[in-house]
Design a protein around this motif. Structure first.
Motif, short mmCIF file in Angstrom:
data_model
loop_
_atom_site.label_atom_id
_atom_site.label_comp_id
_atom_site.label_asym_id
_atom_site.label_seq_id
_atom_site.Cartn_x
_atom_site.Cartn_y
_atom_site.Cartn_z
N ALA A 121 -21.83 -44.51 6.01
CA ALA A 121 -21.67 -43.08 6.28
C ALA A 121 -22.23 -42.26 5.12
O ALA A 121 -22.96 -41.29 5.33
N TYR A 128 -16.98 -40.62 9.92
CA TYR A 128 -17.75 -41.26 10.97
C TYR A 128 -18.26 -40.23 11.97
O TYR A 128 -19.37 -40.33 12.48
N GLY A 143 -20.95 -46.44 13.56
CA GLY A 143 -20.14 -45.23 13.40
C GLY A 143 -19.27 -44.97 14.62
O GLY A 143 -18.08 -44.68 14.49
#
Lengths: 320, 437
Positions: free
Chosen positions: A232, A300, B137
């Motif tokens: 990230a 995220y 993600g």
């Protein structure tokens, strides 16, 4: 701050290293063992070197072999390595957390912010005397030494890396080898060796981060779970950009900590707007979640959003 | 390969493809007969799990093998399908939904399709490494959400249901495991056939083209992104079906089905089975259930072995088990397998010896780490090993080193022989082509 140091080389390498968090963990464990033998200060130097050597060895024996197959096998092999490293670490050091205490000079607070009813805010180096904090309306916030040390190392790492990569000949060769390997080869540089060294030093940095992370946080087999958050950081900051990694780590750090201070949820927002929300309203379970609870997912969410709207990242130079 | 030349009359005669019918018939037969051969309830549970795993691995391979998309979050779609299916099952149980239990997996499939349409729109914007990161993600997002929404995900305990609900159809109640097995087997066969058919459609073909050369695909007027998106949704649909079947099979769904470990397992085993061939993931799925159920019973170090096997596979046989199998089938088809069997025997024997040495050391280390309280003795393949004794360690190290050295020698010899044979085969192919034209 820690992941800033961790990501620097990582984003330069062009190879997405799934095992990076594993090297971080190995760094912590190696330092734990070495501290018992040669002391913390020495192991602060030795264990990153050790991890770097391991990383270089891995690049030499395994990663180089699949390099010609393209990106997917590269990703896969580091993914497999992360499994193996995790198990080996659990095998050698056990599965329970270790008590890895910082040395004496890193224990205790670095400075204390004293909020006094009489004199206002002031900062005292080291631990503040007890009488300053015990008065009525006084409050002391201690900032631990380990964190200060971590920030210091991360900044030092960032500065020296930046100097190395942009101001020296070595940095020039590295950048050339990463972007135009054939050309660099033709100019007489040993590109495979450059790759090996870059990978090795990336791992060494991860190891250094691991040593510091190990003393600051816990040293246990689960500590490799920071892997996704590093991704990230890199993506948000922008791949292949040092300053991006720095900004990314700041953003992620803020995203993870700031919402913790807000104890409101969607229901409160609607209540402010004059709408009553009860357990029967649609989407109530979603609205019921407190902002402080979403701190986990915000990085995220940011990662996904960044990839949609600005795939280069905030300060990135390369696209994907 | 048939070469039709211009001067032949335009007359098509399509013979039955005997080989294909034979293979599919065999596949159906295996699915049909397997529970009759292994009748214990443990075996039936495992067979059921294999059926479920086959569907999800094949679905995953639509992305990995056929589309060249490395996803780190495929458990999201099978997992969410699972949750929707179990909620549907509960609704059927409460009487508010009139759906036969046999169709509940379809609810999972539609759920998987829905979420794949939603999340895939985001993920498939990019290919390659970026795609991998987005899926990572998304997977982390859904995983964190699963802890935040206990209403849907059931918190720590998960959501449980009872599959023996609703009207009996043809006297099938889905109470006994065997009935559930056959339900899974039917779904498994249909899904396999559907996914195989997909590879023969223009979409499946263009998907391969997107994997191999996206630029050219853009050139001929296709949107690579739309192709990826469609493939992603189809893959999500089949993953959802497998999730729905899992919900019916286990009658409980916990949040771990959307977790990263599950996604990692799919990736690992599809790759081990072989992503380059259609049937590779089936091998991978069978291996997955065997490894997760049996191997973890057998040894504590199974995850380590798995990781090592995976590493070696990526390095030396990137095509997976399926490609190893097909290479040897090719040898057999040209009648050259006989020349190699001595070398295979030598390689296998020596490799096994070296592995035994390594495994003995690993087992001893694990024993020291975990079972130290039980004393220094442990049983390993019928032999008594002493973790404190010098002889055990020296023996294991000796075995490993000699084995590795001999293995390297035989491997070099084997490699030379292998290359020779491959050359012979190339020549043979050329010769046959020369004769046929």
């Amino acid at each position: 701050m820690l992941s800033s140091g961790l990501t620097l080389i990582f984003s330069m390498m062009g190879v997405l290293n799934f095992a990076h968090a594993s090297f971080y963990m190995v760094g912590a464990y190696a330092a734990y063992t070495l501290t018992g033998v040669i002391g913390f200060t020495a192991s602060l130097v030795v264990s990153p070197l050790l991890v770097g050597a391991l990383g270089a060895l891995f690049e030499r024996t395994a990663l180089r072999r699949v390099h010609k197959f393209g990106h997917v096998p590269e990703l896969l092999i580091t993914f497999g390595l992360s499994y193996v490293v995790g198990e080996v670490v659990a095998l050698v050091w056990g599965r329970s957390p270790l008590t890895f205490d910082p040395p004496l000079w890193l224990q205790g607070p670095a400075f204390t912010i004293v909020q006094s009813a009489v004199r206002g805010l002031s900062v005292v180096a080291g631990a503040a005397p007890a009488e300053l904090c015990s008065g009525v309306g006084d409050a002391c916030t201690r900032f631990p030494m380990t964190r200060a040390f971590m920030a210091l190392v991360a900044l030092g790492m960032l500065a020296s890396l930046w100097l190395l990569l942009t101001r020296t000949r070595i940095g020039l060769v590295i950048q050339a080898a990463l972007t135009h390997p054939e050309m660099a080869e033709a100019l007489g540089h040993n590109v495979p060796r450059v790759f090996m060294l870059v990978f090795g030093s990336g791992c060494a940095l991860a190891g250094l981060a691991g040593v510091i992370g190990g003393v600051t946080f816990v040293t246990e087999p689960n500590m490799a779970n920071i892997g996704p958050i590093i991704f990230a950081v890199i993506v948000i900051g922008g791949m292949g950009s040092l300053s991006g990694a720095f900004v990314g780590s700041l953003v992620v750090g803020l995203l993870q900590t700031l919402p913790l201070t807000v104890d409101a949820n969607g229901v409160d927002v609607f209540r402010h707007l004059g709408l009553a929300i009860g357990p029967d309203s649609p989407l109530f379970p979603l609205l019921r979640i407190k902002l402080s609870e979403t701190a986990q997912i915000l990085p995220y969410l940011m990662l996904v959003l960044i990839l949609i709207f600005r795939p280069k990242g905030l300060l990135g130079t390369r696209e994907s | 390969m048939h070469h039709t030349s211009e001067n032949q009359p335009n007359f098509h005669f399509k013979p039955w493809n005997v080989g294909r019918i034979l293979i599919w018939g065999l596949y159906a037969l295996v699915l049909l007969v397997a529970p009759l051969l292994w009748t214990s309830s443990f075996a039936q549970t495992m067979l059921s799990q294999m059926g479920i795993a086959i569907i999800v691995c094949l679905a995953y391979n639509i992305l990995l093998g056929q589309g060249g998309m490395l996803s780190f979050g495929h458990a999201v779609y099978s997992g969410l399908g699972s949750f929707l299916a179990i909620h549907a099952l509960n609704k059927v149980g409460a009487g508010s939904l009139g759906l036969p239990v046999s169709l509940v997996p379809l609810v999972g499939g539609l759920g998987g399709l829905l979420f794949a349409a939603l999340l895939g729109y985001v993920s498939t914007k990019k290919a390659g490494t970026t795609f991998a990161m987005i899926t990572l993600g998304v997977s982390e997002l859904v995983w964190s959400m699963s802890l935040m929404l206990p209403e849907f995900f059931g918190g720590e305990g998960g959501v449980s249901a009872n599959r023996v609900v609703g009207e009996k159809v043809l006297g099938i109640s889905f109470g006994p495991q065997i009935q559930v097995y056959y339900l899974i087997a039917i779904y498994c066969f249909i899904c396999t056939a559907a996914m195989f058919a997909l590879t023969r459609t223009p979409l499946g073909r263009i998907l391969n083209a997107v994997r191999d050369n996206p630029e050219r695909v853009e050139f001929i007027g296709y949107s690579t992104r739309r192709v990826r998106y469609l493939a992603f949704m189809i893959s999500g649909f089949f993953a959802g079906i497998s999730g729905g079947l899992a919900a019916v099979n286990f009658e409980i769904v916990t949040a771990e089905v959307v977790g990263a470990a599950r996604s990692g397992a799919y990736l690992l085993f599809v790759f081990l089975g072989g992503a380059t061939f259609f049937f590779g993931p089936i091998l991978g799925a069978v291996l997955m259930v065997i490894a997760l159920v049996l191997l973890s019973e057998l040894t504590k170090a199974w995850l380590l072995y798995l990781g090592l096997v995976f590493l070696l596979m990526v390095m030396y046989a990137p095509g997976g088990l399926a490609s190893l199998l097909m290479m040897n089938l090719r040898l057999a088809a040209f009648g050259k397998l006989r020349r190699l069997w001595v070398a295979y025997l030598a390689l296998g024997g020596i490799g096994l010896a070296a592995l035994t040495g390594v495994a003995a050391m690993i087992e001893m280390l694990y024993h020291m780490q975990l079972n130290a309280a039980l004393g220094p003795q442990l049983k390993f393949m019928g032999a008594q090993l002493n973790t404190h004794g010098v002889d055990s360690w020296a023996g294991a190290i000796f075995l490993t080193l000699t084995g590795a050295a001999l293995f390297e020698l035989t491997r070099r010899h084997f490699q030379a022989q292998w290359g020779e044979i491959q050359e012979d085969i190339e020549k043979e192919i050329k010769r046959r082509e020369a004769i046929s034209t």
